[in-house]
Design an enzyme around this catalytic site. Sequence first.
Site, PDB file in Angstrom:
ATOM      1  N   ALA A  11      -1.633 -19.713  23.730  1.00 31.90           N
ATOM      2  CA  ALA A  11      -0.237 -19.349  23.490  1.00 31.90           C
ATOM      3  C   ALA A  11      -0.070 -17.839  23.426  1.00 31.90           C
ATOM      4  O   ALA A  11       0.740 -17.320  22.678  1.00 31.90           O
ATOM      5  CB  ALA A  11       0.228 -19.987  22.189  1.00 31.90           C
ATOM      6  N   ARG A  17       9.512 -15.565  32.413  1.00 30.50           N
ATOM      7  CA  ARG A  17      10.623 -16.190  33.132  1.00 30.50           C
ATOM      8  C   ARG A  17      11.686 -16.803  32.212  1.00 30.50           C
ATOM      9  O   ARG A  17      12.767 -17.165  32.649  1.00 30.50           O
ATOM     10  CB  ARG A  17      10.084 -17.248  34.101  1.00 30.50           C
ATOM     11  CG  ARG A  17       9.500 -16.641  35.350  1.00 30.50           C
ATOM     12  CD  ARG A  17       8.664 -17.632  36.125  1.00 30.50           C
ATOM     13  NE  ARG A  17       7.368 -17.875  35.488  1.00 30.50           N
ATOM     14  CZ  ARG A  17       6.475 -18.761  35.913  1.00 30.50           C
ATOM     15  NH1 ARG A  17       6.748 -19.514  36.964  1.00 30.50           N
ATOM     16  NH2 ARG A  17       5.329 -18.904  35.287  1.00 30.50           N
ATOM     17  N   LYS A  24       7.879 -17.441  24.573  1.00 29.24           N
ATOM     18  CA  LYS A  24       8.252 -18.761  25.098  1.00 29.24           C
ATOM     19  C   LYS A  24       7.901 -19.904  24.151  1.00 29.24           C
ATOM     20  O   LYS A  24       8.727 -20.781  23.899  1.00 29.24           O
ATOM     21  CB  LYS A  24       7.566 -18.990  26.442  1.00 29.24           C
ATOM     22  CG  LYS A  24       7.686 -20.412  26.953  1.00 29.24           C
ATOM     23  CD  LYS A  24       7.271 -20.557  28.395  1.00 29.24           C
ATOM     24  CE  LYS A  24       5.785 -20.596  28.590  1.00 29.24           C
ATOM     25  NZ  LYS A  24       5.437 -20.899  30.002  1.00 29.24           N
ATOM     26  N   THR A  83      -6.877 -17.590  31.666  1.00 22.09           N
ATOM     27  CA  THR A  83      -7.044 -18.727  30.741  1.00 22.09           C
ATOM     28  C   THR A  83      -8.496 -18.863  30.269  1.00 22.09           C
ATOM     29  O   THR A  83      -8.741 -19.241  29.127  1.00 22.09           O
ATOM     30  CB  THR A  83      -6.602 -20.038  31.412  1.00 22.09           C
ATOM     31  OG1 THR A  83      -7.191 -20.123  32.713  1.00 22.09           O
ATOM     32  CG2 THR A  83      -5.093 -20.112  31.563  1.00 22.09           C
ATOM     33  N   ASP A 107       2.987 -24.684  25.796  1.00 22.87           N
ATOM     34  CA  ASP A 107       4.334 -24.884  26.364  1.00 22.87           C
ATOM     35  C   ASP A 107       4.520 -26.288  26.951  1.00 22.87           C
ATOM     36  O   ASP A 107       5.294 -26.483  27.864  1.00 22.87           O
ATOM     37  CB  ASP A 107       4.630 -23.821  27.425  1.00 22.87           C
ATOM     38  CG  ASP A 107       3.766 -23.981  28.672  1.00 22.87           C
ATOM     39  OD1 ASP A 107       2.792 -24.750  28.634  1.00 22.87           O
ATOM     40  OD2 ASP A 107       4.080 -23.328  29.692  1.00 22.87           O
ATOM     41  N   GLU A 159      -7.068 -23.282  42.347  1.00 17.21           N
ATOM     42  CA  GLU A 159      -5.684 -22.893  42.062  1.00 17.21           C
ATOM     43  C   GLU A 159      -4.867 -22.918  43.341  1.00 17.21           C
ATOM     44  O   GLU A 159      -5.395 -22.645  44.429  1.00 17.21           O
ATOM     45  CB  GLU A 159      -5.659 -21.487  41.447  1.00 17.21           C
ATOM     46  CG  GLU A 159      -6.202 -21.440  40.031  1.00 17.21           C
ATOM     47  CD  GLU A 159      -5.501 -22.440  39.132  1.00 17.21           C
ATOM     48  OE1 GLU A 159      -4.301 -22.274  38.878  1.00 17.21           O
ATOM     49  OE2 GLU A 159      -6.158 -23.412  38.697  1.00 17.21           O
ATOM     50  N   ASN A 174      -4.300 -30.611  38.072  1.00 17.03           N
ATOM     51  CA  ASN A 174      -4.851 -30.272  36.764  1.00 17.03           C
ATOM     52  C   ASN A 174      -3.692 -30.028  35.808  1.00 17.03           C
ATOM     53  O   ASN A 174      -2.875 -29.142  36.031  1.00 17.03           O
ATOM     54  CB  ASN A 174      -5.694 -28.994  36.922  1.00 17.03           C
ATOM     55  CG  ASN A 174      -6.056 -28.374  35.585  1.00 17.03           C
ATOM     56  OD1 ASN A 174      -6.165 -29.072  34.586  1.00 17.03           O
ATOM     57  ND2 ASN A 174      -6.246 -27.058  35.593  1.00 17.03           N
ATOM     58  N   ALA A 384      47.080 -32.073  -1.160  1.00 19.63           N
ATOM     59  CA  ALA A 384      47.092 -31.434   0.154  1.00 19.63           C
ATOM     60  C   ALA A 384      47.343 -29.941   0.018  1.00 19.63           C
ATOM     61  O   ALA A 384      48.190 -29.496  -0.748  1.00 19.63           O
ATOM     62  CB  ALA A 384      48.178 -32.057   1.023  1.00 19.63           C
TER      63      ALA A 384
END
Length: 473
Positions: A11, A17, A24, A83, A107, A159, A174, A384
């Site tokens: 994270a 984006r 995010k 990663t 995410d 990838e 993946n 009222a």
Amino acid sequence: MSEARTVIVLAAGKGTRMKSSLPKVLMPMLGRTLLGHVLEAAHPLQADQTMVVIGHEAEKMKQHLAQVAPYAQTATQEQQLGTGHAVRVAMDSAPEASGTVVVLYGDTPLLRAETLSAFMSAHESSGNTATVLSAVVDDPTGLGRILRDSEGAVTGIVEHRDASADELAINEINSGMYAFDAASLRQTLGMLKGNNDQGEEYLTDVLGLLHQAGKRIGTFHAPEVEDTYGCNDRAQMADLQAIMQGRINTEVMRSGVTLDDPSSTWIDVTVRVEPDVTIRPGVQLRGDTVIGAHSEIGPDSTLIDTSVGAEASVTRAHCVSARIDDECQVGPFAYLRPGTVLAQRAKAGTYVELKNSLVEAGAKVPHLSYVGDTDIGPDANVGAGTIVANYDGVDKHRTKIGEAVFVGSNSVLIAPVSIADGSYVAAGSAIASDVEAGELAVARGRQHNASGWVSKRRSGTKTDRAARNAAKD
Ligand code: UD1
Ligand code: CA
């Protein structure tokens, strides 16, 4: 539990984006942050350690984790070098990690505990060195592809941006979630190189390296692909939120709750709704809200951190941190602000705003009122248009309205003031002094009628003609 378990959640990213000032993974979705959902799904694994890799906005991330997952540790990845690098940073700050290491992303809010525990069991009973949570999808664009040999054994992951035309045709992807044997992972992470299109250390390369070392790699197909969906922009986030909404609403309906219009009903995962509740269209139930049996909520109501008892009705209302007890009526068009308590059978009616006030059993504020910092006794009736003037421009003061008090319409009660049990306030009064039990308080100008005023001052008008006609009859 036989084997030790470590959960690592990646994270560290900004989530560019999303175009948000918030990282995010801290963006909210139906009651939790994206990261909060992932941690909640992982919690039943009862990991010995839960490690969250943070980087961007590290302080905010730490504060959030202290609230939602105080058991989690953090590892800071100063630079986002991939990663694989992120997992290496986590493993470096967990030197004692052994057994199984599960890697997740922050995410993927649709990940469920059931999916994760099925995945874990599959891994732990397989004898694999690594198991990848994979899925077969129609459109694999952008995702890593699972590579297999002619026997079908997993040989690695490529990838999208590094894939050949043949590899791009593979639609087994993946998900980005993995279970690894801790020792093999630690050893292999040290061998990663950034020799790819992005120059990053890819975690996915660990799988190819393990294969080359003769280790067995397996896959586990997510029973529902949604569980693996991540989100990168707000359009994708809305798509995932709609899926989550569908899941929550289905569960709520199966538990015995009627939803007139599930598509316009938004219930946070943290909310509890008891059986035989009816929810009309356009309702949002947020946070720690609880709805008791046989109550009716909506249409068009938002309840945030609000508890509603049994057999109550809340119609076109906005309620924040309020307590609404059994058989109460709220709305249409009511605003209950923090600290409002409606005891049994109390009513906050049309165009009524209440704040930090107690309305005791059977008491009513039926129309067009503002009541702040006030205690209203049982069975009182606040007419009222009554306004409590609780603020003198500097300080707020409390008002007390006793048991079975009758406050006439269009009164203003100027705080601090006390209206004792069993007393009356005449309509149109401005009450600045206490009223004792059994008294009638009248605080308004006395009425004076000027006879013949219309014929003298409005002679020849239609009003004057009406007056003359009336005199003839
Ligand atoms: C990754 C996988 C891809 C998979 C996809 C599924 C790699 C190399 N690829 O691609 O095979 O199909 O997920 O969604 O792993 N992060 C860090 N530190 C870093 C880099 C990333 O914490 O240095 C975090 C990011 O914040 C993000 C997650 O790891 O939450 C994934 O990183 P990202 O670069 O988005 O990988 P993908 O391109 O999505
Ligand atoms: Ca991603």
